[in-house]
Enzyme design. Structure first.
Site, PDB file in Angstrom:
ATOM      1  N   SER A 298       4.760  25.357   5.627  1.00  0.00           N
ATOM      2  CA  SER A 298       6.094  24.880   5.294  1.00  0.00           C
ATOM      3  C   SER A 298       6.134  24.406   3.853  1.00  0.00           C
ATOM      4  CB  SER A 298       6.490  23.728   6.218  1.00  0.00           C
ATOM      5  OG  SER A 298       7.658  23.078   5.745  1.00  0.00           O
ATOM      6  N   LYS A 299       7.267  24.676   3.195  1.00  0.00           N
ATOM      7  CA  LYS A 299       7.424  24.209   1.820  1.00  0.00           C
ATOM      8  C   LYS A 299       7.457  22.685   1.747  1.00  0.00           C
ATOM      9  CE  LYS A 299       9.764  28.354   0.095  1.00  0.00           C
ATOM     10  NZ  LYS A 299      10.979  28.916  -0.511  1.00  0.00           N
ATOM     11  N   ARG A 300       7.649  22.058   2.917  1.00  0.00           N
ATOM     12  CA  ARG A 300       7.619  20.590   2.942  1.00  0.00           C
ATOM     13  C   ARG A 300       6.189  20.065   2.866  1.00  0.00           C
ATOM     14  NH1 ARG A 300      11.920  21.752   6.362  1.00  0.00           N
ATOM     15  NH2 ARG A 300      10.581  21.831   8.210  1.00  0.00           N
ATOM     16  N   GLN A 301       5.213  20.968   3.069  1.00  0.00           N
ATOM     17  CA  GLN A 301       3.810  20.581   2.883  1.00  0.00           C
ATOM     18  C   GLN A 301       3.510  20.645   1.385  1.00  0.00           C
ATOM     19  OE1 GLN A 301       2.719  23.543   6.414  1.00  0.00           O
ATOM     20  NE2 GLN A 301       0.886  22.656   5.556  1.00  0.00           N
ATOM     21  N   PHE A 305       1.365  24.370  -2.386  1.00  0.00           N
ATOM     22  CA  PHE A 305       1.859  25.001  -3.608  1.00  0.00           C
ATOM     23  C   PHE A 305       0.724  25.239  -4.595  1.00  0.00           C
ATOM     24  CE2 PHE A 305       5.697  23.160  -1.803  1.00  0.00           C
ATOM     25  CZ  PHE A 305       6.595  24.215  -1.956  1.00  0.00           C
TER      26      PHE A 305
END
Length: 535
Positions: A298-301, A305
């Site tokens: 998830s991009k919330r992780q 990145f």
């Protein structure tokens, strides 16, 4: 430029719709039907392999995106083809400033730069969809002329009500194709009120099957489970379904390697290829990259990145290694593969349908192996020395005991001695290794608590250094220090080593004393040991 294309696209489409009404209702569908390519690798040896990584710049590059880009890159390089970066930025409401530049920056950092891209240019540009609006308008015009597409005047409010009603009835939301069969007169009346309708594509009942290079023979009867999709929005921007088909055709894409989440949409895309009279590329849908517990990345992780890994000191090769090691596409999984080895060993026919489980707790070990490989290369070691110099100056600055610790020969010696023991270059500026760059503050009471013979041990160590000269080695020092301990009655060898370690580093734990002495060099060791006698 984007604004001009937008105005041109919407006004052109409105004019086209009026022209079609004057001409009469278009035919129900395009008569041309194009057969699928033979979906086997190497069916046409002369055909150039062209693949693309086409992310949306709605966020920065993360591990899932890197994996898709990497598989495209190594497939292209294995077949002497081209790897293209295309930014799918048609959803203008979700764009993140700087995301496009970040994606290309991180691909270059990872060592898998595109051959063609927004930054590099190329023969099939522009490489941003927002700059290709005229191509989508032309394709939509062709579909409208044959009746494969039609204008839709449904308001956002009506579409939202349809969605809510379906959910209330526990059904999958779908468009009811209300505008599909509007009469010529009805379309004319609606165009007078709404000259910029959305354009929808007619889904046919008999969707073509296709041979996916990973999932095998696949068919999805999309018309039975969803309504006709919007292909061009009222603002002149295309949706993904039209844009990817148009761009893949005009860019000469031979193979589409993308995430398995797009597998179910491929039949829809093949219908578009048929309606436009174009030959589709080969498709290979890659299984998802998941967390170790099976949950989606998830991009919330924040820690998935690429910028996070770069800042934390992870090497690009370690990331490429771990995301291929946990997946498929290779005869066997082994740690420590370099990019050239990944290219040589990759086999698309070995990619399985099973999701890849990523265990990031193993990443430091992957990094240790790749860092050790770099240290063992003289050329790469020189680059690491320069990076280590910058790290030491940044971390310690005016705390340095002197500029001698920045000497390349000294830093190279440290790297060679610690190779295989550190996971990141940054480890060498952690508190554990502060003794390499600054002299410890000695406490006489601490030394005396370790051994009452601190002065004797110091004097004998100085004598050892005098006899050894400048040729210190770990093996020689280990033997001499053992002899030194044996000559001290009532003093354990472990206490001698503990005292010397504290004298040299101010710490109770660390590398072997002999290695510390070789790292620091005879001159520095002598000065630190003499400090014991004067404290």
């Amino acid at each position: 430029m984007q604004g001009e294309a937008h105005v041109c696209g919407t006004s052109h489409m409105a004019a086209l719709l009026k022209k079609l009404l004057r001409r009469g209702r278009p035919s129900a569908a395009l008569g041309c039907r194009v057969g699928l390519r033979e979906a086997s690798l190497g069916s046409d040896p002369a055909a150039a392999v062209r693949v693309r990584f086409a992310p949306s710049p709605t966020g920065f590059l993360h591990l899932g995106g890197l994996r898709t880009a990497l598989y495209n890159y190594i497939f292209a390089k294995k077949h002497q083809g081209s790897f293209i970066l295309r930014l799918e930025d048609t959803d203008q409401t979700r764009l993140v400033p700087g995301a496009g530049e970040n994606i290309e920056d991180m691909l270059e950092w990872a060592g898998i730069p595109p051959d063609e891209s927004p930054r590099r240019g190329g023969p099939a540009g522009p490489y941003q969809q927002s700059q290709r609006l005229e191509l989508y308008a032309q394709a939509t015009e062709a579909l409208l002329k044959t009746g494969a597409a039609y204008p839709c005047f449904c308001s956002p409010q009506r579409l939202e009500l349809l969605k809510k009603e379906a959910l209330r009835n526990r059904q999958t939301p779908r468009y009811d194709n209300r505008c599909r069969n509007l009469s010529q007169e009805q379309v004319a009346q609606k165009l007078a009120k709404d000259p910029k309708p959305a354009i929808r594509f007619r889904l046919e009942e008999a969707a073509p099957g296709f041979q996916d290079l990973v999932y095998g023979w696949t068919r999805h009867e999309v018309a039975s489970v969803e309504g006709d999709p919007v292909i061009l929005k009222s603002d002149g921007f295309p949706t993904y379904h039209l844009a990817c088909v148009v761009d893949d055709h005009h860019m000469g894409i031979s193979h589409v390697l993308r995430g398995s989440e797009w597998l179910i949409s491929t039949s829809k895309h093949l219908l578009l290829y048929q309606a436009l009279g174009w030959q589709p590329p080969h498709f290979a849908h890659l299984p998802l990259l998941l967390n170790r517990d099976g949950s989606k990345l998830s991009k919330r992780q924040g820690d998935i990145f690429m910028e996070h890994f770069a800042a934390a000191g992870f090497l690009p090769d370690a990331l490429l290694d771990i995301i291929t090691n946990c997946g498929s596409g290779f005869a066997e999984n082994q740690m420590g593969r370099t990019l050239p080895e990944l290219i040589t060993q990759f086999d698309l026919t070995r990619v399985t349908c099973h999701s890849a489980l990523l265990d990031l707790e193993k990443l430091p070990e992957f990094n240790r192996l790749h860092l050790q490989r770099l240290v063992s290369s003289e050329t790469q070691r020189r680059q690491l020395v320069r990076k280590l110099q910058a790290l030491v100056e940044e971390a310690l600055g005016n705390q340095l005991q002197g500029r001698d610790v920045l000497d390349p020969a000294y830093m190279e010696r440290v790297l060679l001695l610690r190779q295989g023991h550190i996971c990141h270059l940054q480890d060498l500026v952690s508190p554990m290794y502060s003794y390499l760059w600054t002299r410890p503050a000695l406490d006489r009471a601490q030394l005396s608590a370790i051994s009452e013979k601190a002065d004797v041990i110091a004097k004998r160590t100085l004598g050892l250094l005098e006899r050894s000269g400048t040729s210190l080695t770990r093996e020689m020092l280990s033997g001499e220090l053992k002899k030194l301990s044996e000559g001290l009655e009532g003093t354990k060898h472990s206490n001698v080593m503990k005292l010397l370690r504290v004298a040299l580093s101010g710490q109770l734990q660390g590398p072997p004393v002999a290695e510390m002495m070789v790292s620091l060099g005879p001159k520095e060791v002598r000065e630190r040991i003499q400090k014991v006698l004067s404290s």
